[in-house]
Every structure is written in C-alpha cells, then in structure tokens.
Design a protein around this motif. Structure first.
Motif, PDB file in Angstrom:
ATOM      1  N   LEU A  15       0.829  -1.198   0.000  1.00  9.03           N
ATOM      2  CA  LEU A  15       0.000   0.000   0.000  1.00  9.03           C
ATOM      3  C   LEU A  15       0.868   1.255   0.000  1.00  9.03           C
ATOM      4  CD1 LEU A  15      -2.748   1.368   0.079  1.00  9.03           C
ATOM      5  CD2 LEU A  15      -2.783   1.003   2.562  1.00  9.03           C
ATOM      6  N   ARG A  16       1.938   1.237   0.779  1.00  3.80           N
ATOM      7  CA  ARG A  16       2.842   2.396   0.807  1.00  3.80           C
ATOM      8  C   ARG A  16       3.457   2.635  -0.566  1.00  3.80           C
ATOM      9  NH1 ARG A  16       8.513   3.279   3.838  1.00  3.80           N
ATOM     10  NH2 ARG A  16       8.549   5.512   3.627  1.00  3.80           N
ATOM     11  N   GLU A  17       3.905   1.563  -1.224  1.00  3.03           N
ATOM     12  CA  GLU A  17       4.490   1.689  -2.561  1.00  3.03           C
ATOM     13  C   GLU A  17       3.461   2.206  -3.559  1.00  3.03           C
ATOM     14  OE1 GLU A  17       6.088  -2.156  -3.545  1.00  3.03           O
ATOM     15  OE2 GLU A  17       7.482  -2.115  -1.858  1.00  3.03           O
ATOM     16  N   GLN A  18       2.242   1.670  -3.484  1.00  2.00           N
ATOM     17  CA  GLN A  18       1.207   2.102  -4.422  1.00  2.00           C
ATOM     18  C   GLN A  18       0.799   3.541  -4.155  1.00  2.00           C
ATOM     19  OE1 GLN A  18       0.057   0.326  -7.172  1.00  2.00           O
ATOM     20  NE2 GLN A  18      -0.639   2.399  -7.621  1.00  2.00           N
ATOM     21  N   LEU A  19       0.747   3.932  -2.895  1.00  2.00           N
ATOM     22  CA  LEU A  19       0.407   5.313  -2.567  1.00  2.00           C
ATOM     23  C   LEU A  19       1.435   6.271  -3.171  1.00  2.00           C
ATOM     24  CD1 LEU A  19      -1.427   7.320  -1.160  1.00  2.00           C
ATOM     25  CD2 LEU A  19      -0.096   6.955   0.933  1.00  2.00           C
ATOM     26  N   ALA A  20       2.709   5.930  -3.066  1.00  2.00           N
ATOM     27  CA  ALA A  20       3.758   6.773  -3.649  1.00  2.00           C
ATOM     28  C   ALA A  20       3.589   6.851  -5.169  1.00  2.00           C
ATOM     29  CB  ALA A  20       5.139   6.229  -3.288  1.00  2.00           C
ATOM     30  N   ALA A  21       3.293   5.729  -5.815  1.00  2.00           N
ATOM     31  CA  ALA A  21       3.090   5.725  -7.263  1.00  2.00           C
ATOM     32  C   ALA A  21       1.866   6.553  -7.633  1.00  2.00           C
ATOM     33  CB  ALA A  21       2.935   4.290  -7.766  1.00  2.00           C
ATOM     34  N   THR A  22       0.799   6.426  -6.858  1.00  2.00           N
ATOM     35  CA  THR A  22      -0.423   7.173  -7.136  1.00  2.00           C
ATOM     36  C   THR A  22      -0.190   8.671  -6.981  1.00  2.00           C
ATOM     37  OG1 THR A  22      -1.805   5.304  -6.478  1.00  2.00           O
ATOM     38  CG2 THR A  22      -2.843   7.469  -6.474  1.00  2.00           C
TER      39      THR A  22
END
Length: 127
Positions: A15-22
């Motif tokens: 989730l942290r990685e996806q949040l950064a990508a988003t």
C-alpha cells in the motif's frame, strides 16, 4: 521481503508503494490538467485538445491511478481485519473501527482472498 513476513505487513508495504506511485501519477496529471486548461482558454476546441492528447488520456490516467490505489488498499484492509481478528478482536469491534458492518468484516475475514486484479507497476519499475 522476507517469506515469513506476515500478510498484513506485506499488504501495508504494498500500500505504501502504491500510494507513492499514485501520488506521482496524480502530480503528473495535475500538471497536464493545467496545460489542458491553458489550451482551452487559448481558444482550442475540446475535440482538438482531446484528439491531440497522448494516450492514456488524462481521465484514463486518473481513473487507473485511483483504481490501483483502491485495489491495494482493499487488500490491506482485508489483511488488517484478519490480523485484528487473530488477536481476538471481535468482528463487531473491527466493524466499528473500520466504519463498516460486522457482516462486511465477516466477509473480509472468512471469505477467501478475492481475485486480486493486477495492479499496474509504478512508473519506472521494470519488475
């Protein structure tokens, strides 16, 4: 990532990685939105703007970014609910904390993992 890492921690990291990508995708989209507004106020028609726009269109970019974040967020919510229940928190209490019904929490905890749809890899991630 350790194979013994618990599912909730793994989902949290994802989730942290996806949040950064988003965030990156949405920042790029915000810049493009400003460009589109300038083109429109300069007198270009919407059809000219959209037909000249590179794919994916801005609306596609925003939709994909939010869909990807939602999918990964849902996986984290499921794993967090399972972890809380394993720590003997009641389904009703988890529902209160998450702001959803106890039936929804029960489905999260007792249902099998949903068919996780693939999430687009963050930009610059070659796998």
């Amino acid at each position: 990532m350790s194979q013994s890492e618990e599912p909730a921690v793994r989902a949290l990291r994802e989730l942290r990685e996806q949040l950064a990508a988003t965030i990156g995708d949405l920042e790029t989209a915000a810049e493009r939105l400003a460009e589109l507004a300038e083109l429109r106020t300069a007198g270009r028609s919407w059809s000219e703007i959209v037909l000249d726009e590179d794919r994916p269109l801005i609306v596609e970019t925003i939709t994909q970014a939010l869909d990807d974040l939602g999918a990964v967020g849902s996986r984290f919510r499921r794993e967090e609910a399972r972890a809380l229940h394993q720590e003997e928190m009641s389904i009703s209490r988890i529902g209160q904390l998450f702001g959803v019904s106890r039936q929804r929490i029960s489905a999260l905890i007792h249902g099998g993992p949903p068919a996780d749809r693939p999430v687009r890899a963050p930009a610059g991630d070659d796998g």
